[in-house]
Design an enzyme around this catalytic site. Structure first.
Site, short mmCIF file in Angstrom:
data_model
loop_
_atom_site.label_atom_id
_atom_site.label_comp_id
_atom_site.label_asym_id
_atom_site.label_seq_id
_atom_site.Cartn_x
_atom_site.Cartn_y
_atom_site.Cartn_z
N GLN A 61 0.81 -1.39 -0.08
CA GLN A 61 0.06 -0.17 -0.01
C GLN A 61 0.90 1.16 -0.18
O GLN A 61 0.44 2.31 -0.46
CB GLN A 61 -0.94 -0.02 1.03
CG GLN A 61 -2.05 -1.15 1.19
CD GLN A 61 -2.94 -1.18 2.28
OE1 GLN A 61 -2.18 -1.72 3.47
NE2 GLN A 61 -4.15 -0.61 2.21
N ASN A 73 -0.96 -10.13 10.14
CA ASN A 73 -2.07 -8.97 10.29
C ASN A 73 -3.44 -9.40 9.94
O ASN A 73 -3.53 -9.77 8.66
CB ASN A 73 -1.47 -7.67 9.77
CG ASN A 73 -2.33 -6.47 10.18
OD1 ASN A 73 -2.59 -6.23 11.32
ND2 ASN A 73 -3.19 -5.96 9.18
N TYR A 127 -11.81 -1.01 14.28
CA TYR A 127 -12.62 0.20 13.54
C TYR A 127 -14.15 0.62 13.46
O TYR A 127 -14.45 1.60 13.72
CB TYR A 127 -12.40 -0.20 12.00
CG TYR A 127 -10.99 -0.42 11.52
CD1 TYR A 127 -10.24 -1.45 11.37
CD2 TYR A 127 -10.32 1.06 11.17
CE1 TYR A 127 -8.90 -1.27 10.91
CE2 TYR A 127 -9.04 0.98 10.42
CZ TYR A 127 -8.31 -0.14 10.57
OH TYR A 127 -7.02 -0.08 10.17
N GLU A 154 -4.19 -0.86 14.93
CA GLU A 154 -4.61 -0.22 13.90
C GLU A 154 -6.17 0.30 14.41
O GLU A 154 -6.73 -0.35 15.11
CB GLU A 154 -5.13 -1.23 12.56
CG GLU A 154 -3.97 -1.58 11.63
CD GLU A 154 -4.35 -2.23 10.35
OE1 GLU A 154 -5.56 -1.99 9.92
OE2 GLU A 154 -3.42 -2.89 9.79
N TRP A 210 -4.24 4.29 11.59
CA TRP A 210 -4.30 3.70 10.24
C TRP A 210 -4.79 4.94 9.68
O TRP A 210 -6.09 5.43 9.75
CB TRP A 210 -5.12 2.69 9.99
CG TRP A 210 -5.06 2.35 8.35
CD1 TRP A 210 -5.56 2.69 7.40
CD2 TRP A 210 -3.81 1.36 7.95
NE1 TRP A 210 -5.16 2.32 6.28
CE2 TRP A 210 -4.02 1.44 6.54
CE3 TRP A 210 -2.75 0.76 8.31
CZ2 TRP A 210 -3.17 0.87 5.56
CZ3 TRP A 210 -1.83 0.05 7.58
CH2 TRP A 210 -2.19 0.34 6.26
N GLU A 264 -5.94 1.38 -1.04
CA GLU A 264 -6.74 0.59 -0.08
C GLU A 264 -7.41 -0.67 -0.48
O GLU A 264 -8.72 -0.66 -0.95
CB GLU A 264 -7.86 1.79 0.49
CG GLU A 264 -7.26 2.55 1.19
CD GLU A 264 -6.86 1.90 2.81
OE1 GLU A 264 -7.31 0.65 3.11
OE2 GLU A 264 -5.78 2.42 3.23
N TRP A 265 -6.62 -1.55 -1.02
CA TRP A 265 -7.34 -2.92 -1.36
C TRP A 265 -8.36 -2.78 -2.51
O TRP A 265 -8.25 -2.28 -3.41
CB TRP A 265 -7.74 -3.66 -0.39
CG TRP A 265 -6.39 -3.69 0.81
CD1 TRP A 265 -6.78 -3.62 1.96
CD2 TRP A 265 -5.20 -4.11 0.56
NE1 TRP A 265 -5.39 -3.60 2.48
CE2 TRP A 265 -4.53 -4.19 1.71
CE3 TRP A 265 -4.51 -4.57 -0.59
CZ2 TRP A 265 -3.24 -4.31 1.95
CZ3 TRP A 265 -2.82 -4.66 -0.36
CH2 TRP A 265 -2.37 -4.87 0.87
#
Length: 894
Positions: free
Chosen positions: A109, A247, A361, A432, A479, A486-487
């Site tokens: 990334q 991760n 998150y 994160e 993060w 972002e994927w």
């Protein structure tokens, strides 16, 4: 955000390392993106020096300093330092001594330089190039933030904003480009990480993590991972105190192997848009191997290096790490699809961590589901839980730019309290936590970043509450430090209201090698003054530039031109719909004749439509008519014509198309030559296929595979295996189709041992999970060798529900050897799956007849009549004086 989904290896999860940097006192973390933005607008003065736009070797920098127009999904840090220091009196001194603040990252990334300095391909390189449609904006991490080139500048900025820690990852594919230690070490990649560590070392402690490889479905992966980890420990361990392994393994298993939305993009066809995979088994196999690989690496460096290890928290993984096995409810719900630990493996996994990483998150409400998924098991539904974002019509938290992320700060406290009660873990680090933004705010509001500021402040407050309640939390990493790839979300455009207002949608991104656009380019629109100064410094006397028509006349397009184009495309679309979607040739020809100008594209499309509708002879007639009209065929025309010739085994017509290919010369690429190989193979002319193959300048995997099948179907099985070996010596990796062909060759030649080795090597050496076609080839091989019981056991042991193909293959072998018991069992399965297939009745009837069991033959005939199953007569092509006719065979026997 860093999903830990296997980016930085020759295809697997990536390693992460954190380095402590920045002053220990002063305000909490500010945002690097803000500093860059304010420099652009003259709102901030720093002493870090001027940004360079020229890379070493004269390469132009495309990173654009993460400014407002950078097309990335924004994950800022904590916003403005002065505001945060004063807001609600939250300060560093509120946290225990030694508590670390920082941010997290990942190499794919961040780094960019995907094709530079000897780096190999990762599964995310392959995934983004093969399936750009699965990335929201068709982008990739090929460039990312160019951290590989600009890490010195970024380290200086990290120090300036006050970071205490920075977690970054070591790309497996950058240091071991072949995926294995035995494949060689890329010293340039090693030098990069050494330089990076050395630059950060004097600032504090370093966290590092070797991670996964694409072959996670194979047991041999553990050895590769241990070798990789050992190399990292040996090379960098003298300066690294803390290491982590994998991760977010749950995200990697779910998105990579259950839904197929992330690399490597595997799933069942009922779970997502995937070609290969099994959503009910593969995610568990991957998770199991991740745990064993983690434990093996921990044992290695505890015995050899005496360092500290970590594993991010997920219940299904925390349970084995704490108690040595999966949760009891998980074992009950998943059943035999869940891999089992041996006693020694359980002992190795149990307690294999020294600190625990927690990524948080958002949160969900959960309800129990009692219904079963039946024939469609999946990792995503096995838990029998319904997750929702609202209760009694009230959302769990404030929605954000991501559909899955709702702001619920309290959840981070509840999570670490639960972990503390349930698992009594070692120290915890929040590895994160962050918030994304698509950039719809006005400029000044975006710079102030109040929402993100509130998000981090509230989450840190709840972390502090958990610490006061007795949970040993020692760090908080946001993060992320920079905007990044972002994927599956790619690089979503930000602050669009601040751009030029131009709305150009690029529809043909697949025609651009890296699927990029000129949306940002070199940012000349905003940086022309700086660039003019550079031109002057270089001593140039003139500068040629172009005036963008679409910038000064954004909507002045010829109405007549647009209307004509619309009518043309409408007719062509209607033609394509009739031929390809509805397979109605009559309607297709009618629409084709209405096209005002028949170009090579429309003629070729019509020929391809005939071929798709099962009319290869008509396809050849279309091509011949096109030539009479004086329209020059292109490579797609020739490929279509050759496929038609192969379908009807017309060697004479095929040679004519070969002559056209020679005339077109350099205008033809490898695709046409591959079709030529296939045509000669299906016409039985292996020598001609060889002559074409030797004349080709470029041999793709399709070329090699076609030659393997050419030999296999024409009685040259041993030669097919030699071609396979030669292909591997040229470092060309086989694909799933190659294995079908080479296994078929083993079956034709009776090469049992070779076939077994090849079948085993699919997953272990190439990360290709066998599908039903591969199992059918193995059943054919075992059946020809008379090993019918072994073939049946292979079918029953398949990791997914066997289909008609494997059972029919076994039934055919039982007919050859007269095995009534296994034959009846196979026939029952076939008829259960497809009662209307006449070939099953025919084979079973012949089996009974061969054993003089005429009563059963009669019963089968009656069953066919009852089920209204009719055998379709066979037919053959016969060619007399260039006229080709279809001659049906006589009926009268089964």
């Amino acid at each position: 955000m860093d999903e830990g989904v296997g980016v930085d290896s020759v295809g697997g999860c990536r390693p992460d390392r954190t380095v402590v940097v920045g002053p220990k006192n002063g305000p909490l973390i500010t945002d690097i993106t803000h500093i860059r933005r304010r420099r652009r607008k003259g709102l901030c003065q720093t002493t870090c020096g001027q940004h360079s736009r020229v890379q070493s070797g004269g390469q132009q920098n495309s990173r654009l300093d993460m400014e407002i127009r950078h097309p990335a999904l924004l994950f800022y840090l904590f916003a403005m330092a002065c505001f945060l220091a004063c807001a609600e009196s939250l300060n560093r001194t509120d946290f225990p001594a030694g508590f670390m603040f920082g941010s997290a990252s990942s190499s794919y990334q961040y780094e960019g330089a995907a094709k530079e300095d000897g780096r190999g391909s990762s599964i995310w390189d392959t995934f983004t190039r093969t399936h750009p449609e699965k990335i929201a904006d068709h982008s990739s991490g090929d460039i990312a933030d160019e951290f590989y080139y600009r890490f010195l500048e970024d380290i200086a900025l990290m120090k300036e904003v006050g970071f205490e820690s920075f977690r970054f990852s070591i790309s497996w594919s950058r240091i071991l480009p072949k995926g294995k230690l035995s494949g060689g070490v890329n010293q340039e990649g090693v030098a990069f990480y050494n330089d990076l560590i050395n630059e950060l070392l004097y600032q504090g402690e370093i966290f590092n993590s070797p991670q996964a490889n694409s072959l996670l479905l194979c047991n041999a992966y553990w050895d590769d991972y241990r070798d990789y980890a050992d190399f990292c420990f040996k090379e960098f361990g003298d300066r690294v105190k803390f290491w982590t392994t994998f991760n977010e393994p749950h995200t990697f298993a779910e998105k990579g192997y259950a839904t197929g939305t992330n690399a490597p993009g595997r799933c069942s066809n009922y779970s997502g848009n995937c070609t290969f995979g099994n959503s009910g088994t593969e995610p568990y196999i991957v998770g199991h191997h991740i745990l064993l690989s983690h434990a093996a690496a921990v044992r290695l460096y505890r015995e050899k290096y005496q360092l500290l290890s970590s594993f991010p928290f997920t219940c299904r993984y925390a349970n084995p790490l704490t108690f040595g096995d999966y949760p009891e409810t998980m074992r009950a719900l998943v059943g035999d699809r869940l891999p089992k630990f041996t006693a020694s493996q359980s002992e190795m996994v149990k307690g294999s961590l020294d600190f625990l990483g927690v990524n948080y998150y958002t949160a969900r409400y959960a309800d129990n589901i009692t219904s079963s998924t039946g024939d469609y098991p999946s990792y995503t539904t096995d838990s029998h839980v319904n997750l929702t974002t609202e209760k009694d019509g009230v959302l769990i938290g404030e929605p954000t730019a991501s559909s899955w992320l709702y702001i619920y700060p309290r959840g981070i406290r509840e999570l670490v309290l639960y972990i503390n009660r349930t698992y009594n873990p070692p120290p915890i680090y929040i590895t994160e936590n962050g918030l994304n933004d698509k950039g719809s705010l006005p400029l000044q509001d975006a710079l102030d970043d109040i929402v993100r500021l509130k998000y981090h402040r509230s989450h840190m407050s709840y972390v502090l509450e958990a610490i006061k309640a007795g949970v040993d939390v020692r760090g908080y990493l946001a993060w992320s430090f920079l905007d990044n790839f972002e994927w599956e979300s790619g690089k979503i455009c930000i602050l669009k209201s601040q751009t030029t207002g131009k709305e150009n949608d690029v529809a043909d991104k697949e025609k651009i090698s890296d699927h990029s656009t000129g949306d940002v380019a070199v940012d000349f629109y905003y940086r022309f003054k700086e660039d003019i100064n550079l031109v002057k410094e270089l001593g140039l006397d003139s500068f040629r530039f172009s005036i963008s028509w679409s910038r000064i006349l954004p909507s002045k397009i010829s109405l007549h031109s647009s209307f004509c184009h619309f009518i043309w495309e409408a007719k062509r679309e209607r033609f394509g719909r009739y031929v390809y979607q509805n397979q109605k040739l009559g309607e297709g020809f009618k629409a084709f004749n209405e096209i005002p100008v028949g170009d090579v594209c429309s003629w070729t499309q019509m020929a391809a439509g005939c071929l798709q509708c099962g009319e290869p002879s008509k396809a050849l007639e279309i091509v011949a008519q096109m030539k009479k009209m004086g329209i020059k065929p292109n490579k797609f025309t020739l490929a279509t014509a050759l496929n038609a010739c192969a379908n009807i085994a017309s060697l004479a017509e095929g040679k004519k198309v070969h002559g056209l290919r020679i005339k077109l010369g350099r205008d033809i690429d490898v695709c046409v030559d591959n079709a030529l190989l296939d045509m000669y193979a299906k016409c039985g002319c292996v020598d001609s296929a060889w002559a074409v193959f030797r004349s080709m300048n470029d041999h793709s995997i399709v070329s090699w595979t076609t030659m393997i099948m050419a030999c296999a179907i024409n009685g040259q099985s041993r030669k097919a295996l030699k071609i396979y070996d030669e292909m591997r010596l040229k470092d060309i990796h086989p694909n799933c189709i190659t294995f079908i062909c080479v296994l078929y060759a083993c079956g034709q030649g009776g090469f049992l041992d070779e076939g077994r080795k090849l079948f085993s090597s699919m997953a272990c050496d190439y990360g290709i999970l066998p599908q039903e076609d591969h199992y059918a080839c193995m059943v054919n091989l075992l059946g020809r060798a008379g090993r019918l019981k072994e073939a049946e056991e292979l079918i029953l042991g398949m990791p997914f529900k066997p289909g008609v193909l494997v059972w029919k293959t076994l039934l055919g072998a039982c007919h050859v050897y007269g095995d009534m018991e296994i034959g009846k069992h196979a026939a029952e399965h076939v008829l259960h799956l497809d009662r209307n297939d006449p070939s099953t009745y025919v084979v079973l009837s012949n089996l009974f007849a061969g054993l003089s069991n005429w009563d059963s033959v009669g019963m089968l005939r009656e069953l066919m009549e009852t089920q209204d199953v009719k055998k379709i007569p066979g037919s053959s092509w016969i060619e007399v004086e260039k006229n080709r006719s279809l001659i049906p065979k006589l009926e009268g026997c089964m």
